[in-house]
Motif scaffolding. Structure first.
Motif, PDB file in Angstrom:
ATOM      1  N   LYS A   1       0.837  -1.196   0.000  1.00 40.08           N
ATOM      2  CA  LYS A   1       0.000   0.000   0.000  1.00 40.08           C
ATOM      3  C   LYS A   1       0.874   1.249   0.000  1.00 40.08           C
ATOM      4  O   LYS A   1       1.970   1.258   0.546  1.00 40.08           O
ATOM      5  N   GLU A   2       0.373   2.286  -0.609  1.00 34.96           N
ATOM      6  CA  GLU A   2       1.149   3.516  -0.755  1.00 34.96           C
ATOM      7  C   GLU A   2       1.654   4.017   0.594  1.00 34.96           C
ATOM      8  O   GLU A   2       0.889   4.150   1.547  1.00 34.96           O
TER       9      GLU A   2
ATOM     10  N   ASN B   1       9.886  -1.170  -2.647  1.00 35.24           N
ATOM     11  CA  ASN B   1       9.233   0.112  -2.939  1.00 35.24           C
ATOM     12  C   ASN B   1       9.921   1.257  -2.206  1.00 35.24           C
ATOM     13  O   ASN B   1       9.626   2.431  -2.433  1.00 35.24           O
TER      14      ASN B   1
ATOM     15  N   GLU C   1      11.390   3.839  -4.529  1.00 34.73           N
ATOM     16  CA  GLU C   1      10.435   4.808  -5.052  1.00 34.73           C
ATOM     17  C   GLU C   1      10.193   5.937  -4.054  1.00 34.73           C
ATOM     18  O   GLU C   1      10.023   7.094  -4.423  1.00 34.73           O
TER      19      GLU C   1
END
Length: 270
Positions: A51-52, A72, A75
Motif C-alpha cells: 500500500k502507498e 518500494n 520509489e
C-alpha cells in the motif's frame, strides 16, 4: 548529507556501539526455519500489495545486513535496493536525517541493553515504536515515517536473529518536532514495562536556556573539538554544528566561544 564514506566510518570505527558487537563471541547460528520466515514475509508483503507509503523490512543481527525489505523503498526514498543490500543497517542509518540517525542508534542500543537482561519469554513480548525522517537521496526532502517493530526470529538462547519493522509514511507531519520513540515488554509476573523518550530527563541545569543537544555540543567545544570533529562524532553536517553553536551563543548572550565556556563553567554544580 550522509555519504558512503560515513558508512565505512560506522563500520571501521564501530560508532554503532553494541550494534556491530551484538553477535561478537556468540558464534555462527543458522536456524532451519530462516528460509520459511523470509518466504512468509515475502508473501505477507505481496498480500498487502505494498500500500502507498508502507514499507517493511528486517535486519539480520548476525551481520547487520537487511535480510528482507520491500523494494518500494527506492520509489519513496531514492535509495536503490542494491545500495541497501550491500550496506545493510549502516546504509539505512546513512539515509536518515542526520539528527535522527544518532538518536536512532542510541534508541536501538537502549533497547538492546534492556533486551539482553530480559528472560526468553519476556524477550518475545518486546514491541518498539519510533518516528523518524529519511532524507530523499536526490531532493533532500524530509520523509517522515512512523514505524512499529518487534523481534521476529530468535535462537533458543534468546539472541536476536531477525527483527521486523513496518513503517507508515506520514504525510501530515507539521506537528512533529523530531525523532521520537517508545518501547515496552511484559515481565514474567505479568507487569507491562513501558519506556518513552519523554520520560528521559535531560542532564541540563534547569537554569540554563539550552537544550540537551546544545549542551552536548558545548561540552565538545570545551574539550577542544572543532566543528568538523563534532559533526563526525554526532553524524550531522558542519552547517548543523555551526547553527547549534550560533544558537548557544545567542541563548547564553555570549559574544564568543571563550565567553560561552566561562558562562557554562559558572553553572557547574548547579
Amino acid at each position: 548529507m550522509m555519504t558512503n564514506s560515513l558508512i565505512e566510518e560506522l563500520k571501521k570505527q564501530n560508532k554503532l556501539s553494541e550494534f556491530f558487537n551484538y553477535w561478537k563471541d556468540k558464534g555462527p547460528v543458522k536456524l532451519p526455519e530462516e528460509k520459511k520466515v523470509l518466504e512468509d514475509l515475502r508473501r505477507l508483503s505481496q498480500s498487502l500489495s505494498m500500500k502507498e507509503g508502507l514499507i517493511m523490512g528486517c535486519f539480520d543481527y548476525r551481520d547487520l545486513s537487511l535480510a528482507f525489505f520491500t523494494e518500494n523503498i527506492e520509489e519513496i526514498s531514492g535509495y536503490t535496493a542494491e545500495f541497501l543490500k550491500e550496506n545493510g543497517i549502516a546504509g539505512v542509518i546513512s539515509a536518515l536525517h542526520p539528527e535522527d540517525a544518532q538518536e536512532h542508534v542510541e534508541f536501538n542500543n537502549k533497547v538492546l541493553e534492556i533486551f539482553n537482561k530480559a528472560s526468553l519469554s519476556e524477550k518475545r513480548t518486546f514491541e518498539l515504536s519510533y518516528t523518524l525522517r529519511w532524507l530523499h537521496k536526490f531532493t533532500q526532502e524530509e520523509i517522515w515515517f512512523f514505524t512499529k517493530a518487534k523481534p521476529y526470529l530468535m535462537d533458543d538462547k534468546g539472541n536476536f536473529i531477525y527483527d521486523l519493522h513496518i513503517g507508515f509514511q506520514i504525510t501530515n507531519h507539521e506537528h512533529l518536532a523530531g525523532y521520537d520513540w517508545s518501547f515496552s515488554y511484559t515481565k514474567d509476573n505479568g507487569k507491562k514495562i513501558v519506556f518513552k523518550k519523554e520520560d528521559i530527563k535531560p542532564s541540563v541545569s534547569p537554569l540554563l536556556p539550552i537544550t540537551k543537544k546544545e549542551m552536548e555540543i558545548a561540552l565538545m567545544v570545551a574539550k577542544g573539538m572543532n566543528s568538523g570533529e563534532i559533526a563526525e562524532k554526532l553524524f550531522i553536517s558542519k552547517n548543523t554544528v555551526f547553527t547549534h553553536r550560533k544558537k548557544i551563543l545567542k541563548k547564553l548572550k555570549a559574544k564568543n566561544t571563550a565567553e560561552m565556556l566561562k558562562i557554562l563553567s559558572a553553572y557547574k554544580g548547579e
